[in-house]
Design a protein around this motif. Structure first.
Motif, PDB file in Angstrom:
ATOM      1  N   VAL A  35      -6.819  26.755   0.222  1.00  8.95           N
ATOM      2  CA  VAL A  35      -5.678  26.044   0.797  1.00  8.95           C
ATOM      3  C   VAL A  35      -5.328  25.897   2.324  1.00  8.95           C
ATOM      4  O   VAL A  35      -5.283  27.104   2.818  1.00  8.95           O
ATOM      5  CB  VAL A  35      -4.381  26.228  -0.096  1.00  8.95           C
ATOM      6  N   LEU A  36      -5.435  24.843   2.942  1.00  5.39           N
ATOM      7  CA  LEU A  36      -4.778  24.886   4.297  1.00  5.39           C
ATOM      8  C   LEU A  36      -3.448  23.984   4.532  1.00  5.39           C
ATOM      9  O   LEU A  36      -3.187  23.274   3.509  1.00  5.39           O
ATOM     10  CB  LEU A  36      -6.061  24.076   5.251  1.00  5.39           C
ATOM     11  N   THR A  64       0.375  36.071  -5.867  1.00  4.31           N
ATOM     12  CA  THR A  64       0.598  34.734  -5.065  1.00  4.31           C
ATOM     13  C   THR A  64      -0.714  34.340  -4.339  1.00  4.31           C
ATOM     14  O   THR A  64      -1.226  35.152  -3.492  1.00  4.31           O
ATOM     15  CB  THR A  64       1.723  34.960  -3.948  1.00  4.31           C
ATOM     16  N   VAL A  65      -0.894  33.307  -4.543  1.00  4.93           N
ATOM     17  CA  VAL A  65      -2.204  32.584  -3.467  1.00  4.93           C
ATOM     18  C   VAL A  65      -1.757  32.024  -2.143  1.00  4.93           C
ATOM     19  O   VAL A  65      -0.475  31.764  -1.998  1.00  4.93           O
ATOM     20  CB  VAL A  65      -2.734  31.288  -4.283  1.00  4.93           C
ATOM     21  N   ARG A  66      -2.492  32.668  -1.198  1.00  3.71           N
ATOM     22  CA  ARG A  66      -2.089  32.504   0.335  1.00  3.71           C
ATOM     23  C   ARG A  66      -2.886  31.458   0.992  1.00  3.71           C
ATOM     24  O   ARG A  66      -4.113  31.255   0.528  1.00  3.71           O
ATOM     25  CB  ARG A  66      -2.116  33.881   0.719  1.00  3.71           C
ATOM     26  N   LEU A  74       2.621  29.376  -5.643  1.00  6.50           N
ATOM     27  CA  LEU A  74       1.439  29.087  -6.545  1.00  6.50           C
ATOM     28  C   LEU A  74       0.841  30.631  -6.719  1.00  6.50           C
ATOM     29  O   LEU A  74       0.640  31.622  -5.751  1.00  6.50           O
ATOM     30  CB  LEU A  74       0.225  28.489  -5.790  1.00  6.50           C
ATOM     31  N   HIS A  75       0.304  30.865  -8.112  1.00  9.24           N
ATOM     32  CA  HIS A  75       0.007  32.023  -8.362  1.00  9.24           C
ATOM     33  C   HIS A  75      -1.321  32.014  -9.245  1.00  9.24           C
ATOM     34  O   HIS A  75      -1.700  30.984  -9.706  1.00  9.24           O
ATOM     35  CB  HIS A  75       0.850  32.730  -9.346  1.00  9.24           C
ATOM     36  N   PHE A  76      -2.274  32.978  -9.066  1.00  6.77           N
ATOM     37  CA  PHE A  76      -3.558  33.162  -9.903  1.00  6.77           C
ATOM     38  C   PHE A  76      -3.111  33.155 -11.247  1.00  6.77           C
ATOM     39  O   PHE A  76      -2.382  33.646 -11.677  1.00  6.77           O
ATOM     40  CB  PHE A  76      -4.069  34.292  -9.400  1.00  6.77           C
ATOM     41  N   GLY A  98      -2.217  33.021   5.731  1.00  5.47           N
ATOM     42  CA  GLY A  98      -1.944  34.267   4.966  1.00  5.47           C
ATOM     43  C   GLY A  98      -0.569  34.366   4.332  1.00  5.47           C
ATOM     44  O   GLY A  98      -0.060  35.143   3.799  1.00  5.47           O
ATOM     45  N   LEU A  99       0.216  33.214   4.487  1.00  8.87           N
ATOM     46  CA  LEU A  99       1.497  33.123   4.146  1.00  8.87           C
ATOM     47  C   LEU A  99       1.413  32.438   2.419  1.00  8.87           C
ATOM     48  O   LEU A  99       0.443  31.757   2.181  1.00  8.87           O
ATOM     49  CB  LEU A  99       2.372  32.189   4.709  1.00  8.87           C
ATOM     50  N   PRO A 100       2.450  32.568   1.678  1.00  9.23           N
ATOM     51  CA  PRO A 100       2.367  31.907   0.240  1.00  9.23           C
ATOM     52  C   PRO A 100       2.000  30.560   0.460  1.00  9.23           C
ATOM     53  O   PRO A 100       2.685  29.918   1.377  1.00  9.23           O
ATOM     54  CB  PRO A 100       3.558  32.475  -0.423  1.00  9.23           C
ATOM     55  N   VAL A 101       1.390  29.793  -0.636  1.00 12.84           N
ATOM     56  CA  VAL A 101       1.294  28.619  -0.853  1.00 12.84           C
ATOM     57  C   VAL A 101       2.359  28.135  -1.747  1.00 12.84           C
ATOM     58  O   VAL A 101       2.453  28.574  -2.927  1.00 12.84           O
ATOM     59  CB  VAL A 101      -0.227  28.274  -1.434  1.00 12.84           C
TER      60      VAL A 101
END
Length: 317
Positions: free
Chosen positions: A175-176, A121-123, A41-43, A188-191
């Motif tokens: 995001v969890l 990347t969203v984390r 997932l990206h901004f 802290g890892l990419p979603v």
């Protein structure tokens, strides 16, 4: 006088059926979702928030979740919530619709709140905002705040979720990871996209939820109430009501969301897919297929002891 007033209102487009037609014509307009080539997932991505539905039944205090189909987070705008410049006015309600089509109602843009640039990347545990598309949808932010006696959800009386035009700490989400036992390791890892995740409100720490037992009759038909409430099961894990996935476009098919894709392993034969090969056993129930035994036990053993596990130590149940 009544006829003259009616004709004047019709000329200005202020009649109820005219407003409803204008609303549906614009809000159901097709929107192209973003296609993720790397699976993250990206901004700046335009996505749909889809709850895949549930099959089990939960009794959580006074909340009872019933089986339902997959629903998408959507704008619940009515004819009274329109600006003179033909855009949705804030505040605006949201709901869960069973119509899984990417349009102005169901499309949301992942927006940065910490200065991250578009494309990054969203984390997990990183704050971000969910914003409607520009134009008729108004670019509104998904917001929530602590419930009070005066401000709460209409049906369930839980924490309300609405759309607002001002960005603040109330519009920030994170995001969890899906499994609470591994949540700390994934921070802290990419979603990933198109996989189950938990979306939590930063200020209240309540998770976004869709309630199948609270029905909303809207201008678009029968829909479900969306609130910010963490529903936990007996294992202290979030229930299906809190499960969401960021649905993106299918890069191979135009105007198709990726959750509509068929299973890529469905048409693979047993010869091409070793995991589906028929396992052979002798009269004592010992597995004879070395390759199949290795495939079954690979997730549970390391590479070093794989040889003893491939022959003679796997019993048929």
């Amino acid at each position: 006088d009544s006829l003259k007033d009616f004709l004047e209102r019709r000329e200005r487009g202020e009649l109820t059926f005219q407003k409803l037609g204008l609303l549906k014509q614009n809000i159901l307009k097709k929107v192209d979702l973003s296609a993720s080539t790397d699976g993250w997932l990206h901004f700046g991505d335009t996505v749909m928030l889809v709850n895949p539905g549930w099959e089990r039944r939960y009794n959580l205090r006074d909340l009872q979740k019933t089986p339902q189909d997959a629903v998408a987070l959507s704008i619940n705008a009515n004819i009274n919530g329109l600006n003179p410049n033909t855009s949705i006015a804030a505040p605006c309600d949201v709901s869960g619709t069973r119509t899984l089509e990417p349009n102005a109602r169901t499309a949301f843009v992942i927006t940065s709140v910490d200065g991250s640039s578009v494309g990054e990347t969203v984390r997990y545990s990183q704050s971000f905002a969910l914003r409607t598309t520009e134009g008729f949808a108004g670019g509104l932010y998904l917001s929530s705040e602590i419930r009070t006696l005066q401000k709460n959800a209409k049906k369930s009386r839980l924490q309300e979720v609405t759309l607002t035009d001002e960005a603040s700490f109330l519009t920030q989400w994170q995001v969890l990871y899906f499994d609470p036992q591994e949540r700390l390791e994934y921070e802290g890892l990419p979603v990933p996209v198109n996989q189950k995740v938990i979306i939590a409100h930063c200020k209240t720490n309540q998770c976004l939820a869709v309630l199948g037992n609270h029905i909303l009759w809207t201008s678009y038909g029968k829909e479900y109430e969306v609130v910010a409430h963490t529903c936990l099961d007996s294992h202290k894990a979030e229930c299906d009501a809190n499960h969401w996935l960021f649905a993106t476009a299918n890069p191979g098919v135009e105007a198709q969301a990726i959750f509509d894709r068929t299973d890529p392993m469905a048409n693979i034969t047993t010869t091409e897919n070793p995991d589906k090969q028929t396992m052979e056993y002798n009269d004592d129930g010992v597995l004879l297929s070395t390759q199949a035994a290795f495939r079954v036990l690979k997730p549970f053993v390391t590479e070093e002891p794989c040889v003893p596990y491939t022959l003679g130590l796997t019993k048929r149940v």
